[in-house]
Design an enzyme around this catalytic site. Structure first.
Site, PDB file in Angstrom:
ATOM      1  N   LYS A  76       0.820  -1.217   0.000  1.00  0.00           N
ATOM      2  CA  LYS A  76       0.000   0.000   0.000  1.00  0.00           C
ATOM      3  C   LYS A  76       0.854   1.267   0.000  1.00  0.00           C
ATOM      4  O   LYS A  76       0.365   2.345  -0.340  1.00  0.00           O
ATOM      5  CB  LYS A  76      -0.954   0.016   1.194  1.00  0.00           C
ATOM      6  CG  LYS A  76      -0.324   0.152   2.553  1.00  0.00           C
ATOM      7  CD  LYS A  76      -1.375   0.126   3.655  1.00  0.00           C
ATOM      8  CE  LYS A  76      -0.748   0.235   5.039  1.00  0.00           C
ATOM      9  NZ  LYS A  76      -0.094   1.534   5.264  1.00  0.00           N
ATOM     10  N   ASP A  77       2.138   1.167   0.376  1.00  0.00           N
ATOM     11  CA  ASP A  77       3.035   2.322   0.374  1.00  0.00           C
ATOM     12  C   ASP A  77       3.712   2.533  -0.970  1.00  0.00           C
ATOM     13  O   ASP A  77       4.398   3.539  -1.160  1.00  0.00           O
ATOM     14  CB  ASP A  77       4.133   2.145   1.435  1.00  0.00           C
ATOM     15  CG  ASP A  77       3.593   2.162   2.849  1.00  0.00           C
ATOM     16  OD1 ASP A  77       2.537   2.777   3.070  1.00  0.00           O
ATOM     17  OD2 ASP A  77       4.230   1.551   3.733  1.00  0.00           O
ATOM     18  N   ARG A 124      -8.715   8.400   3.459  1.00  0.00           N
ATOM     19  CA  ARG A 124      -9.645   7.320   3.095  1.00  0.00           C
ATOM     20  C   ARG A 124     -10.499   6.903   4.293  1.00  0.00           C
ATOM     21  O   ARG A 124     -11.723   6.742   4.184  1.00  0.00           O
ATOM     22  CB  ARG A 124      -8.826   6.113   2.597  1.00  0.00           C
ATOM     23  CG  ARG A 124      -9.606   4.804   2.513  1.00  0.00           C
ATOM     24  CD  ARG A 124      -8.679   3.652   2.189  1.00  0.00           C
ATOM     25  NE  ARG A 124      -7.672   3.421   3.218  1.00  0.00           N
ATOM     26  CZ  ARG A 124      -7.887   2.714   4.321  1.00  0.00           C
ATOM     27  NH1 ARG A 124      -9.072   2.188   4.563  1.00  0.00           N
ATOM     28  NH2 ARG A 124      -6.921   2.532   5.200  1.00  0.00           N
ATOM     29  N   ARG A 125      -9.859   6.746   5.432  1.00  0.00           N
ATOM     30  CA  ARG A 125     -10.597   6.329   6.627  1.00  0.00           C
ATOM     31  C   ARG A 125     -11.513   7.448   7.124  1.00  0.00           C
ATOM     32  O   ARG A 125     -12.656   7.197   7.504  1.00  0.00           O
ATOM     33  CB  ARG A 125      -9.610   5.915   7.732  1.00  0.00           C
ATOM     34  CG  ARG A 125      -8.873   4.615   7.425  1.00  0.00           C
ATOM     35  CD  ARG A 125      -7.802   4.338   8.454  1.00  0.00           C
ATOM     36  NE  ARG A 125      -7.131   3.057   8.206  1.00  0.00           N
ATOM     37  CZ  ARG A 125      -5.835   2.836   8.409  1.00  0.00           C
ATOM     38  NH1 ARG A 125      -5.069   3.810   8.878  1.00  0.00           N
ATOM     39  NH2 ARG A 125      -5.313   1.651   8.162  1.00  0.00           N
ATOM     40  N   ARG A 142       0.405  10.310  13.244  1.00  0.00           N
ATOM     41  CA  ARG A 142       1.494   9.644  12.543  1.00  0.00           C
ATOM     42  C   ARG A 142       2.221   8.767  13.538  1.00  0.00           C
ATOM     43  O   ARG A 142       2.053   8.873  14.742  1.00  0.00           O
ATOM     44  CB  ARG A 142       2.481  10.667  11.959  1.00  0.00           C
ATOM     45  CG  ARG A 142       2.069  11.348  10.666  1.00  0.00           C
ATOM     46  CD  ARG A 142       2.141  10.457   9.444  1.00  0.00           C
ATOM     47  NE  ARG A 142       3.388   9.731   9.319  1.00  0.00           N
ATOM     48  CZ  ARG A 142       4.529  10.222   8.842  1.00  0.00           C
ATOM     49  NH1 ARG A 142       4.595  11.484   8.472  1.00  0.00           N
ATOM     50  NH2 ARG A 142       5.609   9.472   8.749  1.00  0.00           N
ATOM     51  N   ARG A 148       0.743   4.534  17.873  1.00  0.00           N
ATOM     52  CA  ARG A 148      -0.691   4.818  17.717  1.00  0.00           C
ATOM     53  C   ARG A 148      -1.518   4.153  18.815  1.00  0.00           C
ATOM     54  O   ARG A 148      -2.449   4.755  19.355  1.00  0.00           O
ATOM     55  CB  ARG A 148      -1.152   4.373  16.335  1.00  0.00           C
ATOM     56  CG  ARG A 148      -0.486   5.160  15.226  1.00  0.00           C
ATOM     57  CD  ARG A 148      -0.993   4.781  13.857  1.00  0.00           C
ATOM     58  NE  ARG A 148      -0.169   5.418  12.823  1.00  0.00           N
ATOM     59  CZ  ARG A 148      -0.607   5.809  11.641  1.00  0.00           C
ATOM     60  NH1 ARG A 148      -1.875   5.649  11.321  1.00  0.00           N
ATOM     61  NH2 ARG A 148       0.200   6.352  10.768  1.00  0.00           N
ATOM     62  N   CYS A 235      -1.522   7.565  -2.507  1.00  0.00           N
ATOM     63  CA  CYS A 235      -1.944   6.758  -1.366  1.00  0.00           C
ATOM     64  C   CYS A 235      -2.613   7.593  -0.279  1.00  0.00           C
ATOM     65  O   CYS A 235      -3.224   7.048   0.628  1.00  0.00           O
ATOM     66  CB  CYS A 235      -0.763   5.992  -0.783  1.00  0.00           C
ATOM     67  SG  CYS A 235       0.458   7.025   0.055  1.00  0.00           S
TER      68      CYS A 235
END
Length: 293
Positions: A76-77, A124-125, A142, A148, A235
């Site tokens: 995804k990166d 997106r989230r 971040r 997190r 992304c």
């Protein structure tokens, strides 16, 4: 000896160690080479420091300079544009691609009180959470998975949303309070999959990597990434996608779901097509999403 380049984070090294151990099981000697990327040292929002590629450019430079033989990325990166001289030598079997919620007091997304603060740095989230109309607030964060999760345990936010695959690879699934259904939250294109990149002319390494390839995973993520590329989004854009190989009436087929965040909500569509032509499926669904906006 295969020199495997990896980012220094705990998750990146865990992922790279998985690949290294698979290669070692096939009889290859593997050395991990730790490389620092822009995304590892700069804590500004991703879109402010280069968007796509901030976690991979240093690894790609090392590949092209023949300092390493392979690089392991979270797919995804990886930017959708190819790089001259480099190829994806293998895409192994994908981990669970879904997102997860890690919340205080064991709460699920639907149980969070109105006004609760959810930590996530992904547009997106945020777009998909807002579309659910739950009355919660999203705030940008971040940092690695451990950082997190600590925001929740320290009481700085009520919950965070992260990729399930990363939590799994770090052995912290017991802290997940809900795995989010793709009906609520489509993941990032390629989420949960690893990409093993190498030089296109390194035939020996390519032969070794062929044993790690999972064709169904490659077909699925190719469709997702083509949807992203056709939407001309990076992304950090509010794009979700998930493709799966399913059993159709005439045999296996590829089913692709896509979501595109807009000012007035989130557009969601799905389509199916042949497993051996994921590019056309990704383009077709992206174009349909654009027509509906």
């Amino acid at each position: 000896m295969i020199r495997l380049g990896t980012r220094r984070s705990a998750l990146a090294t865990a992922q790279s160690t998985l690949v290294a151990n698979e290669l070692r099981a096939l009889g290859h000697e593997v050395e991990l080479v730790l490389i620092t990327t822009t995304g590892d040292v700069n804590r500004a929002p991703v879109e402010q420091i280069g968007g796509t590629g901030i976690f991979v450019s240093a690894l790609r430079d090392a590949l092209l300079a023949d300092e390493i033989d392979i690089a392991v990325h979270s797919l995804k990166d990886l930017p959708t544009a190819p790089v001259d001289g480099l190829v994806l030598g293998a895409i192994p079997l994908r981990e669970d691609p879904r997102d997860v919620l890690i919340a205080r007091d064991g709460l699920t997304l639907g149980e969070l009180p109105r006004g609760s603060v959810i930590g996530t740095g992904a547009a997106r989230r945020v777009a998909q959470i807002d579309a659910l109309g739950l009355g919660v607030e999203c705030t940008g964060v971040r940092g690695n998975v451990d950082t997190r999760i600590s925001l929740v345990t320290d009481g700085k936010v009520d919950a965070v949303i992260v990729a399930r695959a990363g939590v799994s690879r770090l052995g912290r699934l017991s802290e997940v309070t809900e795995t989010l259904d793709p009906i609520q939250m489509l993941p990032a294109p390629g989420q949960g999959a690893l990409a093993i990149e190498c030089r296109a002319d390194n035939t020996e390494v390519l032969a070794a990597l062929a044993h790690l390839e999972d064709p169904a995973t490659r077909a699925a993520v190719t469709a997702e990434r083509q949807l992203l590329a056709t939407l001309e989004a990076g992304c950090t854009a509010p794009v979700g996608a998930l493709a799966e190989v399913v059993e159709g009436e005439d045999g296996p087929e590829l089913w692709l779901r896509g979501a595109l965040g807009q000012d007035d909500g989130v557009r969601r569509l799905s389509a199916n097509g042949p497993v051996d032509d994921p590019v056309s499926l990704g383009k077709a669904l992206a174009n349909e999403l654009l027509e509906r906006t």
